[in-house]
Design a protein around this motif. Structure first.
Motif, PDB file in Angstrom:
ATOM      1  N   LEU A   1     -40.638  35.612  -7.824  1.00  0.00           N
ATOM      2  CA  LEU A   1     -40.866  36.813  -7.024  1.00  0.00           C
ATOM      3  C   LEU A   1     -40.243  38.043  -7.678  1.00  0.00           C
ATOM      4  CD1 LEU A   1     -40.264  35.382  -3.435  1.00  0.00           C
ATOM      5  CD2 LEU A   1     -42.454  35.995  -4.480  1.00  0.00           C
ATOM      6  N   GLU A   2     -39.151  37.857  -8.415  1.00  0.00           N
ATOM      7  CA  GLU A   2     -38.500  38.978  -9.095  1.00  0.00           C
ATOM      8  C   GLU A   2     -39.149  39.285 -10.441  1.00  0.00           C
ATOM      9  OE1 GLU A   2     -34.513  37.619  -9.337  1.00  0.00           O
ATOM     10  OE2 GLU A   2     -34.034  38.098  -7.240  1.00  0.00           O
ATOM     11  N   GLY A   3     -40.173  38.519 -10.819  1.00  0.00           N
ATOM     12  CA  GLY A   3     -40.895  38.775 -12.060  1.00  0.00           C
ATOM     13  C   GLY A   3     -40.250  38.222 -13.305  1.00  0.00           C
ATOM     14  N   GLU A   4     -39.218  37.379 -13.150  1.00  0.00           N
ATOM     15  CA  GLU A   4     -38.540  36.834 -14.317  1.00  0.00           C
ATOM     16  C   GLU A   4     -39.328  35.698 -14.961  1.00  0.00           C
ATOM     17  OE1 GLU A   4     -34.573  35.687 -13.489  1.00  0.00           O
ATOM     18  OE2 GLU A   4     -34.017  37.583 -12.550  1.00  0.00           O
ATOM     19  N   VAL A   5     -40.040  34.907 -14.159  1.00  0.00           N
ATOM     20  CA  VAL A   5     -40.790  33.768 -14.667  1.00  0.00           C
ATOM     21  C   VAL A   5     -42.194  33.797 -14.080  1.00  0.00           C
ATOM     22  CG1 VAL A   5     -38.770  32.303 -15.043  1.00  0.00           C
ATOM     23  CG2 VAL A   5     -39.902  32.304 -12.812  1.00  0.00           C
ATOM     24  N   LYS A   6     -43.081  32.956 -14.624  1.00  0.00           N
ATOM     25  CA  LYS A   6     -44.469  32.929 -14.194  1.00  0.00           C
ATOM     26  C   LYS A   6     -44.722  31.747 -13.260  1.00  0.00           C
ATOM     27  CE  LYS A   6     -46.143  35.145 -18.432  1.00  0.00           C
ATOM     28  NZ  LYS A   6     -47.034  35.012 -19.610  1.00  0.00           N
ATOM     29  N   ASP A   7     -45.781  31.875 -12.465  1.00  0.00           N
ATOM     30  CA  ASP A   7     -46.172  30.822 -11.532  1.00  0.00           C
ATOM     31  C   ASP A   7     -46.799  29.662 -12.300  1.00  0.00           C
ATOM     32  OD1 ASP A   7     -47.072  29.220  -9.505  1.00  0.00           O
ATOM     33  OD2 ASP A   7     -48.053  30.813  -8.377  1.00  0.00           O
ATOM     34  N   ALA A   8     -46.234  28.453 -12.126  1.00  0.00           N
ATOM     35  CA  ALA A   8     -46.740  27.285 -12.845  1.00  0.00           C
ATOM     36  C   ALA A   8     -48.149  26.916 -12.412  1.00  0.00           C
ATOM     37  CB  ALA A   8     -45.800  26.103 -12.629  1.00  0.00           C
ATOM     38  N   ARG A   9     -48.598  27.364 -11.221  1.00  0.00           N
ATOM     39  CA  ARG A   9     -49.952  27.061 -10.762  1.00  0.00           C
ATOM     40  C   ARG A   9     -50.990  28.006 -11.356  1.00  0.00           C
ATOM     41  NH1 ARG A   9     -47.129  26.063  -5.685  1.00  0.00           N
ATOM     42  NH2 ARG A   9     -47.317  23.854  -5.118  1.00  0.00           N
TER      43      ARG A   9
END
Length: 404
Positions: free
Chosen positions: A255-263
């Motif tokens: 949500l903070e934009g640090e990582v991407k959604d695995a889906r």
């Protein structure tokens, strides 16, 4: 005179004893040497934080090979040439007969290709049924040909009023009925041909052939008897469970934009087997379950890995390393510089005048022989890596290799 001599001698002894009883003044204690220690500078490096989980490898495709028609098994992957059962009397009624039984040329535990022959069921009953249905079809087609001729004659006679309308209608109905019978017989022929084809049990996928569960000579039942299994091996899945705290941490960072959604994107992961050092196999996450198991708090995650070497097989224990941050600039110190006391983890930092001070730290991941320091040490600061047991906060040290 003698008495005075004795008295004088006693006085001399007392004087000598008094002189001997006096102790020399205490010597000053020697100054403690400045301890020599090894040091290293805190460095920076771009890294990604990982977390580790355990899981099991699984086949992408796993197929139970079942008989699709009933009959006696003639050949199987386990049967040797001398053990293979031959039909009592090969059918030789026409060119479609399968009197030459194909050979099963695969063995248990081998890699097979899609379409490879695995088992052979006695085809004779199905050959006879196919020939019977073809004969019925030919007879019906001959009757239809004659019925069409009768219909043509009835049509000509009806034009000349030489026959009744009822007779004409009967001729039309006879043609329609025979056409329906022919369609039904054609379907029967197709079904019988399909049953004959099913006597040759072939592999539906590329994969590794399992143990033969039914050997030659046994009766197998259609859609019931399991003959063996075939599992695909390249690529291969790895299923692992992620704890609830890690799931929540990852979602917060997402949500903070640090990582991407695995889906929504491919997240790279690494794998190591029980006998391997580190994580030499690279793959990616391709599935995250839509629920969390309420009994364990875990969420099932699945990764896929290439397996062209064949080192991976279904059911193996696997260690998984998954990224939990994007790349960032981290402060690292040698892991051996980190100590532990009642207050927690710490390092000794060399300051002005070569005096050391204790710094409480917050640790991150271990990268090779270095440890990420999230809090407590700045880049470029010097930390003690050897000799921690010889120093105390505030004490002066001499750096190894420095001149006295």
């Amino acid at each position: 005179m003698k008495h005075s001599s004795n008295l004088l001698f006693s006085l001399l002894l007392i004087a000598v004893a008094g002189c001997q009883s006096k102790s020399p003044p205490p010597a000053e204690a020697p100054a403690m040497p400045v301890p020599e220690v090894e040091t290293a500078d805190a460095t920076t490096r771009k890294i990604i934080d990982y977390r580790e989980y355990t899981g099991r490898t699984a086949a992408v495709n796993s197929v139970e090979i079942r008989a699709r028609v009933s009959g006696y098994l003639l050949q199987s992957p386990r049967s040797a040439d001398s053990d293979r059962v031959q039909p009592a009397e090969p059918a030789k009624t026409d060119a479609t007969s399968s009197s030459l039984i194909p050979e099963v040329n695969v063995n248990e535990g081998e890699l097979v290709k899609q379409g490879d022959l695995l088992f052979m069921i006695d085809p004779q009953p199905y050959e006879l049924a196919l020939q019977q249905s073809k004969g019925s079809l030919e007879a019906a087609e001959a009757r239809l040909k004659q019925a069409n001729k009768d219909l043509s004659r009835s049509d000509a006679l009806l034009d000349r009023n030489a026959t009744s309308a009822a007779e004409y209608d009967q001729a039309v109905a006879a043609v329609a009925e025979l056409r329906g019978q022919i369609e039904n017989l054609r379907a029967t022929v197709a079904r019988n041909q399909l049953d004959l084809d099913y006597t040759r049990v072939r592999s539906p996928i590329d994969g590794l052939l399992g143990r033969t569960l039914v050997t030659s000579g046994n009766l197998v039942a259609a859609d019931t008897t399991i003959l063996t299994t075939v599992v695909s091996v390249d690529p291969i899945y790895v299923d692992f469970n992620v704890d609830e705290q890690s799931v929540l941490d990852y979602r917060k960072r997402m949500l903070e934009g640090e990582v991407k959604d695995a889906r929504q994107t491919s997240i790279p992961i690494r794998l190591g087997l029980a006998n391997e050092d580190g994580f030499p196999h690279e793959g990616s996450i391709n599935f995250v379950n839509n629920i969390t198991d309420p009994s364990s708090g875990n969420t099932l995650v699945r990764g896929t890995f290439n397996n062209d070497t064949g080192i991976l097989s279904p059911g193996l224990f696997a260690r998984i390393q998954a990224p939990f941050t994007s790349e960032y600039e981290a402060v690292l110190v040698p892991t051996k510089a980190i100590g532990m006391d009642q207050q927690g983890r710490f390092v000794m930092v060399v300051g002005d005048g070569n005096k050391v001070q204790r710094r409480s730290i917050k640790m991150g991941d271990i990268v090779d022989d270095m440890t990420v320091i999230r809090e407590g040490v700045k880049p470029g600061e010097t930390v003690v890596t050897s000799g921690l047991q010889k120093i105390r906060p505030g004490s002066e040290v001499r750096l190894q290799g420095a001149k006295s």
